[in-house]
Design a protein around this motif. Structure first.
Motif: not given
Length: 218
Positions: A85-90
């Motif tokens: 993913t490119s969103y959120g904390v990760l």
């Protein structure tokens, strides 16, 4: 301030700490060996290899020259490949790490270069191997500077995490953008700024104290 916003603030603090924590550990694990490689392979180093030094140094300089916002967008395919993913904390950990590693490597490199050349020559004259010199001469002597440099890197990462949060990574930056900016909530904006100031001040104070203590132990 509503209970919902307070919950969002707590969540934002946790997300920011997670982003910084994960990225800082990876940055330390990659950036310090990279700094050692740059110092060891430089002219007059214990493992002089000019082509390796120039190649690695060029890559470090290129990555450092790209503004974080542009770098984060450019790394979206790579980020998705690594963490899914490119969103959120990760999604923020990958670009934060990529931006911080060369930054910290250059700072640590300066500290390692400041180690007294006479100590290295003395170790070599006693028959010490390269790894022995790295572990028992370079790193112990450069520890205060490395800690101080890592503290600066952490502060820089907090600034970058706020930018990342504003474009979908979560954390305090996301909260400031969605509630403080888009909804014109001055109270939320001021609260986020105060929290970031407290976080930066705490890290800077702790890093300075640790560097001072290590310097006294030399």
């Amino acid at each position: 301030m509503s209970p919902l916003v307070i919950d969002r603030l707590i969540e934002g603090i946790i997300d920011t700490l997670l982003m910084i924590g994960a990225s800082s550990l990876i940055t330390l694990g990659i950036g310090l060996p990279l700094a050692l490689l740059l110092v060891a392979t430089s002219k007059g180093g214990i493992l002089e290899q000019s082509w390796v030094n120039s190649s690695v140094g060029s890559v470090v300089n290129v990555v450092r020259s790209v503004p974080f916002l542009i770098l984060m967008v450019a790394l979206i395919p790579f980020t998705r490949l690594i963490v899914g993913t490119s969103y959120g904390v990760l999604g923020a950990v990958v670009p934060l790490t990529v931006a911080s590693v060369p930054f910290f490597a250059r700072i640590a490199e300066v500290s390692l270069r400041e180690v007294d050349r006479g100590l290295i020559e003395a170790a070599e004259s006693m028959g010490c191997g390269r790894w022995h010199i790295v572990w028992h001469v370079l790193l112990p002597e450069a520890r205060p500077g490395i800690v101080a440099g890592f503290t600066i890197t952490l502060v820089s990462m907090i600034n970058a995490s706020a930018v990342a949060g504003a474009i979908g990574a979560g954390g305090l930056g996301d909260l400031a953008y969605r509630y403080g900016y888009q909804r014109f909530d001055t109270q939320v904006m001021v609260t986020v700024i105060v929290l970031l100031v407290i976080l930066v001040t705490t890290i800077q104070f702790g890093g300075d104290r640790l560097a001072f203590a290590l310097n006294k132990c030399k």
